[in-house]
Design an enzyme around this catalytic site. Structure first.
Site, PDB file in Angstrom:
ATOM      1  N   LEU A  41      40.557  60.211   0.275  1.00 44.65           N
ATOM      2  CA  LEU A  41      41.325  61.052  -1.112  1.00 44.65           C
ATOM      3  C   LEU A  41      41.095  60.047  -2.129  1.00 44.65           C
ATOM      4  O   LEU A  41      41.966  58.386  -1.134  1.00 44.65           O
ATOM      5  CB  LEU A  41      42.290  62.176  -1.373  1.00 44.65           C
ATOM      6  N   GLY A  42      41.612  59.682  -3.423  1.00 45.16           N
ATOM      7  CA  GLY A  42      42.479  59.258  -3.937  1.00 45.16           C
ATOM      8  C   GLY A  42      41.434  58.496  -4.738  1.00 45.16           C
ATOM      9  O   GLY A  42      42.172  56.745  -6.267  1.00 45.16           O
ATOM     10  N   THR A  44      39.173  55.668  -6.771  1.00 42.24           N
ATOM     11  CA  THR A  44      38.979  54.451  -7.307  1.00 42.24           C
ATOM     12  C   THR A  44      40.049  53.849  -6.531  1.00 42.24           C
ATOM     13  O   THR A  44      40.435  52.597  -6.217  1.00 42.24           O
ATOM     14  CB  THR A  44      38.393  53.887  -9.138  1.00 42.24           C
ATOM     15  N   GLY A 184      38.454  39.449 -17.652  1.00 44.43           N
ATOM     16  CA  GLY A 184      39.299  41.023 -17.735  1.00 44.43           C
ATOM     17  C   GLY A 184      40.017  40.696 -17.355  1.00 44.43           C
ATOM     18  O   GLY A 184      40.527  39.728 -16.162  1.00 44.43           O
ATOM     19  N   HIS A 445      73.146  43.834 -16.779  1.00 47.05           N
ATOM     20  CA  HIS A 445      73.351  42.745 -16.561  1.00 47.05           C
ATOM     21  C   HIS A 445      73.719  41.907 -15.001  1.00 47.05           C
ATOM     22  O   HIS A 445      74.512  42.449 -14.551  1.00 47.05           O
ATOM     23  CB  HIS A 445      74.516  41.968 -17.713  1.00 47.05           C
TER      24      HIS A 445
HETATM   25  P1  FAD Z   1      38.133  57.577  -9.804  1.00 49.86           P
HETATM   26  O1  FAD Z   1      39.781  56.908  -9.304  1.00 49.86           O
HETATM   27  O2  FAD Z   1      37.222  56.425 -10.418  1.00 49.86           O
HETATM   28  O3  FAD Z   1      38.035  58.576  -9.093  1.00 49.86           O
HETATM   29  C1  FAD Z   1      36.829  59.656  -9.047  1.00 49.86           C
HETATM   30  C2  FAD Z   1      36.385  59.875  -8.372  1.00 49.86           C
HETATM   31  O4  FAD Z   1      35.382  60.928  -8.263  1.00 49.86           O
HETATM   32  C3  FAD Z   1      35.981  58.933  -7.010  1.00 49.86           C
HETATM   33  O5  FAD Z   1      36.482  59.110  -5.755  1.00 49.86           O
HETATM   34  C4  FAD Z   1      34.328  59.590  -6.729  1.00 49.86           C
HETATM   35  O6  FAD Z   1      33.758  59.644  -5.860  1.00 49.86           O
HETATM   36  C5  FAD Z   1      33.956  60.900  -7.326  1.00 49.86           C
HETATM   37  N1  FAD Z   1      32.986  61.575  -8.307  1.00 49.86           N
HETATM   38  C6  FAD Z   1      32.492  61.362  -8.211  1.00 49.86           C
HETATM   39  N2  FAD Z   1      31.257  61.749  -9.012  1.00 49.86           N
HETATM   40  C7  FAD Z   1      31.543  62.513  -8.001  1.00 49.86           C
HETATM   41  C8  FAD Z   1      30.405  63.538  -7.454  1.00 49.86           C
HETATM   42  N3  FAD Z   1      29.186  64.023  -8.560  1.00 49.86           N
HETATM   43  N4  FAD Z   1      30.764  65.048  -6.686  1.00 49.86           N
HETATM   44  C9  FAD Z   1      32.150  64.299  -6.101  1.00 49.86           C
HETATM   45  N5  FAD Z   1      32.777  63.354  -6.320  1.00 49.86           N
HETATM   46  C10 FAD Z   1      32.689  62.398  -6.701  1.00 49.86           C
HETATM   47  N6  FAD Z   1      44.148  51.142 -12.870  1.00 49.86           N
HETATM   48  C11 FAD Z   1      45.647  50.960 -13.746  1.00 49.86           C
HETATM   49  O7  FAD Z   1      45.885  51.432 -13.649  1.00 49.86           O
HETATM   50  N7  FAD Z   1      47.055  49.929 -12.522  1.00 49.86           N
HETATM   51  C12 FAD Z   1      45.779  49.160 -11.643  1.00 49.86           C
HETATM   52  O8  FAD Z   1      46.362  47.912 -11.734  1.00 49.86           O
HETATM   53  C13 FAD Z   1      44.493  49.138 -10.718  1.00 49.86           C
HETATM   54  N8  FAD Z   1      43.773  48.087 -10.347  1.00 49.86           N
HETATM   55  C14 FAD Z   1      42.336  48.056 -10.885  1.00 49.86           C
HETATM   56  C15 FAD Z   1      41.764  47.567  -9.657  1.00 49.86           C
HETATM   57  C16 FAD Z   1      40.652  47.589  -9.442  1.00 49.86           C
HETATM   58  C17 FAD Z   1      39.960  46.326  -8.582  1.00 49.86           C
HETATM   59  C18 FAD Z   1      39.958  48.608  -9.967  1.00 49.86           C
HETATM   60  C19 FAD Z   1      38.362  48.616  -9.896  1.00 49.86           C
HETATM   61  C20 FAD Z   1      40.250  49.714 -11.059  1.00 49.86           C
HETATM   62  C21 FAD Z   1      41.880  49.531 -11.222  1.00 49.86           C
HETATM   63  N9  FAD Z   1      42.235  50.395 -12.435  1.00 49.86           N
HETATM   64  C22 FAD Z   1      43.276  49.976 -12.134  1.00 49.86           C
HETATM   65  C23 FAD Z   1      41.707  51.645 -12.964  1.00 49.86           C
HETATM   66  C24 FAD Z   1      41.971  52.374 -11.924  1.00 49.86           C
HETATM   67  O9  FAD Z   1      41.211  52.557 -10.463  1.00 49.86           O
HETATM   68  C25 FAD Z   1      40.828  53.571 -13.080  1.00 49.86           C
HETATM   69  O10 FAD Z   1      41.400  53.887 -13.716  1.00 49.86           O
HETATM   70  C26 FAD Z   1      41.208  55.153 -12.057  1.00 49.86           C
HETATM   71  O11 FAD Z   1      41.109  55.230 -10.859  1.00 49.86           O
HETATM   72  C27 FAD Z   1      40.791  56.159 -13.014  1.00 49.86           C
HETATM   73  O12 FAD Z   1      40.638  57.798 -11.847  1.00 49.86           O
HETATM   74  P2  FAD Z   1      40.002  58.769 -12.396  1.00 49.86           P
HETATM   75  O13 FAD Z   1      40.541  59.972 -11.930  1.00 49.86           O
HETATM   76  O14 FAD Z   1      39.066  58.840 -13.407  1.00 49.86           O
HETATM   77  O15 FAD Z   1      38.480  58.089 -11.579  1.00 49.86           O
HETATM   78  P1  NAD Z   2      37.644  44.364 -18.747  1.00 51.11           P
HETATM   79  O1  NAD Z   2      36.571  44.586 -19.600  1.00 51.11           O
HETATM   80  O2  NAD Z   2      38.879  44.064 -18.342  1.00 51.11           O
HETATM   81  O3  NAD Z   2      36.982  42.752 -18.664  1.00 51.11           O
HETATM   82  C1  NAD Z   2      35.674  42.556 -18.827  1.00 51.11           C
HETATM   83  C2  NAD Z   2      35.584  40.519 -19.430  1.00 51.11           C
HETATM   84  O4  NAD Z   2      34.104  40.518 -18.733  1.00 51.11           O
HETATM   85  C3  NAD Z   2      35.663  40.789 -20.183  1.00 51.11           C
HETATM   86  O5  NAD Z   2      37.133  39.461 -21.119  1.00 51.11           O
HETATM   87  C4  NAD Z   2      34.439  40.392 -21.371  1.00 51.11           C
HETATM   88  O6  NAD Z   2      34.540  39.543 -22.439  1.00 51.11           O
HETATM   89  C5  NAD Z   2      33.847  40.113 -20.180  1.00 51.11           C
HETATM   90  N1  NAD Z   2      32.583  39.842 -20.120  1.00 51.11           N
HETATM   91  C6  NAD Z   2      31.412  41.113 -20.376  1.00 51.11           C
HETATM   92  N2  NAD Z   2      30.187  40.448 -20.304  1.00 51.11           N
HETATM   93  C7  NAD Z   2      30.239  38.868 -20.076  1.00 51.11           C
HETATM   94  C8  NAD Z   2      28.933  38.526 -19.275  1.00 51.11           C
HETATM   95  N3  NAD Z   2      28.020  38.423 -19.249  1.00 51.11           N
HETATM   96  N4  NAD Z   2      29.568  37.525 -19.081  1.00 51.11           N
HETATM   97  C9  NAD Z   2      30.495  36.313 -19.234  1.00 51.11           C
HETATM   98  N5  NAD Z   2      31.978  37.079 -19.457  1.00 51.11           N
HETATM   99  C10 NAD Z   2      31.309  39.063 -19.473  1.00 51.11           C
HETATM  100  O7  NAD Z   2      36.750  45.360 -17.137  1.00 51.11           O
HETATM  101  P2  NAD Z   2      37.177  44.038 -15.250  1.00 51.11           P
HETATM  102  O8  NAD Z   2      37.688  43.426 -15.601  1.00 51.11           O
HETATM  103  O9  NAD Z   2      36.273  44.913 -15.078  1.00 51.11           O
HETATM  104  O10 NAD Z   2      38.235  45.463 -15.403  1.00 51.11           O
HETATM  105  C11 NAD Z   2      37.175  47.329 -15.363  1.00 51.11           C
HETATM  106  C12 NAD Z   2      38.118  48.249 -16.224  1.00 51.11           C
HETATM  107  O11 NAD Z   2      38.958  48.560 -14.769  1.00 51.11           O
HETATM  108  C13 NAD Z   2      39.537  47.828 -17.206  1.00 51.11           C
HETATM  109  O12 NAD Z   2      39.095  48.569 -18.247  1.00 51.11           O
HETATM  110  C14 NAD Z   2      41.014  47.767 -16.442  1.00 51.11           C
HETATM  111  O13 NAD Z   2      41.543  48.670 -17.860  1.00 51.11           O
HETATM  112  C15 NAD Z   2      40.391  48.763 -15.318  1.00 51.11           C
HETATM  113  N6  NAD Z   2      41.757  47.685 -14.673  1.00 51.11           N
HETATM  114  C16 NAD Z   2      43.121  47.719 -14.512  1.00 51.11           C
HETATM  115  C17 NAD Z   2      44.097  47.268 -13.983  1.00 51.11           C
HETATM  116  C18 NAD Z   2      45.045  47.284 -14.440  1.00 51.11           C
HETATM  117  O14 NAD Z   2      46.129  48.109 -14.928  1.00 51.11           O
HETATM  118  N7  NAD Z   2      45.768  46.629 -13.705  1.00 51.11           N
HETATM  119  C19 NAD Z   2      42.799  46.387 -12.901  1.00 51.11           C
HETATM  120  C20 NAD Z   2      42.154  45.900 -12.960  1.00 51.11           C
HETATM  121  C21 NAD Z   2      41.344  46.602 -13.565  1.00 51.11           C
END
Ligand code: FAD
Ligand code: NAD
Length: 466
Positions: A41-42, A44, A184, A445
């Site tokens: 669970l949990g 992405t 990004g 502070h």
């Molecule tokens: P998800 O977390 O994507 O969960 C969806 C779930 O649905 C998955 O487990 C999938 O298996 C399941 N699922 C999909 N379709 C089906 C289906 N048809 N049947 C059954 N199961 C299905 N966000 C932050 O706020 N802070 C961060 O620091 C941050 N860091 C990140 C770092 C990375 C490397 C990545 C990739 C993302 C990060 N994010 C961060 C973004 C964050 O993970 C997502 O915004 C968040 O997980 C979205 O939550 P959600 O519940 O919408 O979907």
């Molecule tokens: P992003 O949209 O943040 O960044 C993607 C970057 O790739 C942009 O700067 C874009 O201009 C660039 N780009 C797109 N196509 C390109 C190309 N062909 N060549 C070179 N550069 C290109 O997306 P991400 O970093 O992949 O993250 C995805 C999502 O996950 C984001 O929406 C973010 O909110 C979420 N996320 C959040 C956190 C956090 O909250 N700390 C951490 C990781 C991911």
């Protein structure tokens, strides 16, 4: 005639949106099930996103601090520092295991039926889960997102040559050279991790700046700081091809008129994520996504189909775990008859680099575009006593407030603890606070948060320490 369903609420997806929605629905007495195709669970966030990335960010931060002399400025010298990479990765995996099992525990505690398999719609109030029909009065789509593919590039997270974020969190060794395509959030966070562990990292961004959407001061400042840390941040470059060449990746890029090829051990594709909505058989309930694959919803998370709702990354908006979670909790409460709203304009965004960058509300650019007179005040972290004591003087706090009413419109912070500090401003905005309210709130502070108070003072008057 009353219709009976297997459940009051069926949530598809157990990420931060889905699991929070399921837990709150069950807490409020609704018969709730949650289905996910993953074994754990949990979603992405816990499995391959927020949590493992932060575990590695912290571990690599400690390593760099001790191995590269940051601690020696305090008089702490460490000799023969070594990195047990396998143990660092095992600690990350252990954190993920603990937290995903924690959600299992919460599901059991609240009597939530956990279903396993791929869900797709088979009719109104009905989904098929790996062939088995399940019915519910309300169905919540919380299916999240997946990495966007890069045209003609085959990602293989197993061998670590061309990877997406999932592969970059599970590399088997520290790559000598790494290219990150996309400047990004993912590119900069994971690029920072591998840079601190010893990789030579080049970030290739096609826009003229990194971190699109963040306040310009943050973008400029972070670009300078990351370059100082050794990341080769290159903007306005067009990546034409990413090709596997044995154990390396060859990246062909265009800068101006010239073509250049960079050869690296690992290429990380971090060019955004796309909603996971294409295999839900939405047609079975008459639903369509928009052209980018998001499910259209109103402010109450209702889709165009009766009894079907959507939250989190599957819908348009910042792809952030806390946005998904808040939408999930609010939706569950509404389904239980409690009026509840979410405030899409007050969603903090944090980039967990070192220092961190965080923002909430309007940026200076969006405030200008709104054409409503406003004031800006910026206070440097170098003038904050605690930041100086901690040797964390990079960064600033910037507050934007309405010229006439003094109400806070937005805030942008670069600081070692920006991610924690921004919560104060989000809360102030939630209460409609003015800059004066924040300036005259007693702050402990010495804390980094005093920089927020000082920036707020600067909106109508002057900070004390700058
Ligand atoms: P998800 O977390 O994507 O969960 C969806 C779930 O649905 C998955 O487990 C999938 O298996 C399941 N699922 C999909 N379709 C089906 C289906 N048809 N049947 C059954 N199961 C299905 N966000 C932050 O706020 N802070 C961060 O620091 C941050 N860091 C990140 C770092 C990375 C490397 C990545 C990739 C993302 C990060 N994010 C961060 C973004 C964050 O993970 C997502 O915004 C968040 O997980 C979205 O939550 P959600 O519940 O919408 O979907
Ligand atoms: P992003 O949209 O943040 O960044 C993607 C970057 O790739 C942009 O700067 C874009 O201009 C660039 N780009 C797109 N196509 C390109 C190309 N062909 N060549 C070179 N550069 C290109 O997306 P991400 O970093 O992949 O993250 C995805 C999502 O996950 C984001 O929406 C973010 O909110 C979420 N996320 C959040 C956190 C956090 O909250 N700390 C951490 C990781 C991911």
């Amino acid at each position: 005639m009353t219709t009976t369903f297997d459940f009051d609420v069926l949530v598809i997806g157990a990420g931060p949106g889905g699991y929070a929605c399921a837990i709150r629905a069950a807490q409020l007495g609704l018969a709730t099930a949650c289905v996910d195709a993953r074994d754990t669970l949990g979603g992405t966030c816990l499995n391959v996103g927020c949590i493992p990335s932060k575990a590695l960010l912290t571990a690599s931060h400690h390593y760099r601090a001790i191995a590269h002399g940051a601690w020696s400025s305090y008089g702490i010298d460490a000799e023969n520092v070594s990195l047990d990479f396998a143990r660092m990765m095992a600690a990350k995996d252990e954190t993920v295991r603990g937290l995903t099992q924690g959600i299992d525990f919460l599901f059991r505690k609240h009597g939530i039926e956990r279903l396993h398999g791929w869900a797709e719609f088979s009719g109104p109030n009905r989904v098929s889960i790996s062939g088995k029909a399940v019915t519910a009065k309300s169905i919540v789509i919380a299916t999240g997102s997946d990495p966007s593919p890069f045209p003609s590039v085959d990602v293989n997270n197993e061998d670590g040559v061309i990877v997406d974020s999932t592969g970059a969190l599970a590399l088997k060794a520290v790559p000598g050279r790494m290219a990150v395509i996309g400047g990004g959030v993912i590119g900069l966070e994971l690029g920072s991790v591998w840079n601190r562990l010893g990789s030579q990292v080049v970030v290739l961004e096609y826009l003229d700046d990194i971190l699109p959407g963040m306040d310009r001061d943050i973008r400029t400042h972070m670009r300078q700081l990351l370059r100082r840390q050794g990341l080769d941040v290159r903007t306005s470059v067009q990546v034409q091809r990413v090709e596997r060449d044995g154990a390396s990746a060859a990246i062909t890029l265009e800068t101006g008129d010239a073509l250049e090829t960079i050869v690296v051990d690992t290429a990380l594709i971090a060019t955004g994520r796309r909603p996971n909505t294409s295999r839900l058989r939405l047609d079975a309930v008459g639903l369509k996504t928009n052209e980018r694959g998001f499910i259209p919803v109103d402010r109450a998370a209702k889709t165009a189909a009766h009894g079907i709702y959507a939250i989190g990354d599957a819908t348009q908006g910042p792809m952030l775990a806390h946005r998904a979670e808040d939408e999930g909790i609010a939706l569950a409460e509404r389904l239980a008859g409690i009026p509840r709203d979410v405030h899409p304009g007050i969603v903090p965004a944090v980039v967990y680099t070192d220092p961190e960058a965080a923002g909430v509300g309007l940026t200076e650019e969006t405030a200008k575009a709104a054409a409503n007179p406003f004031r800006v005040s910026t206070f440097p972290m170098a003038a904050n006593g605690r930041a100086r004591a901690n040797r964390e003087t990079d960064g600033f706090v910037k507050i934007i407030a309405d010229e006439k009413t003094d109400v806070i419109l937005g805030a942008h912070i670069v600081a070692s603890h920006a991610g924690t500090m921004i919560a104060q401003i989000a809360q102030a905005m939630e209460f409609g606070a003015t800059a004066e309210d924040v300036a005259y709130t007693c702050h402990a502070h010495p804390t980094h948060s005093e920089a927020i108070k000082e920036a707020a003072m600067g909106i109508r008057s002057h900070p004390i320490h700058a």
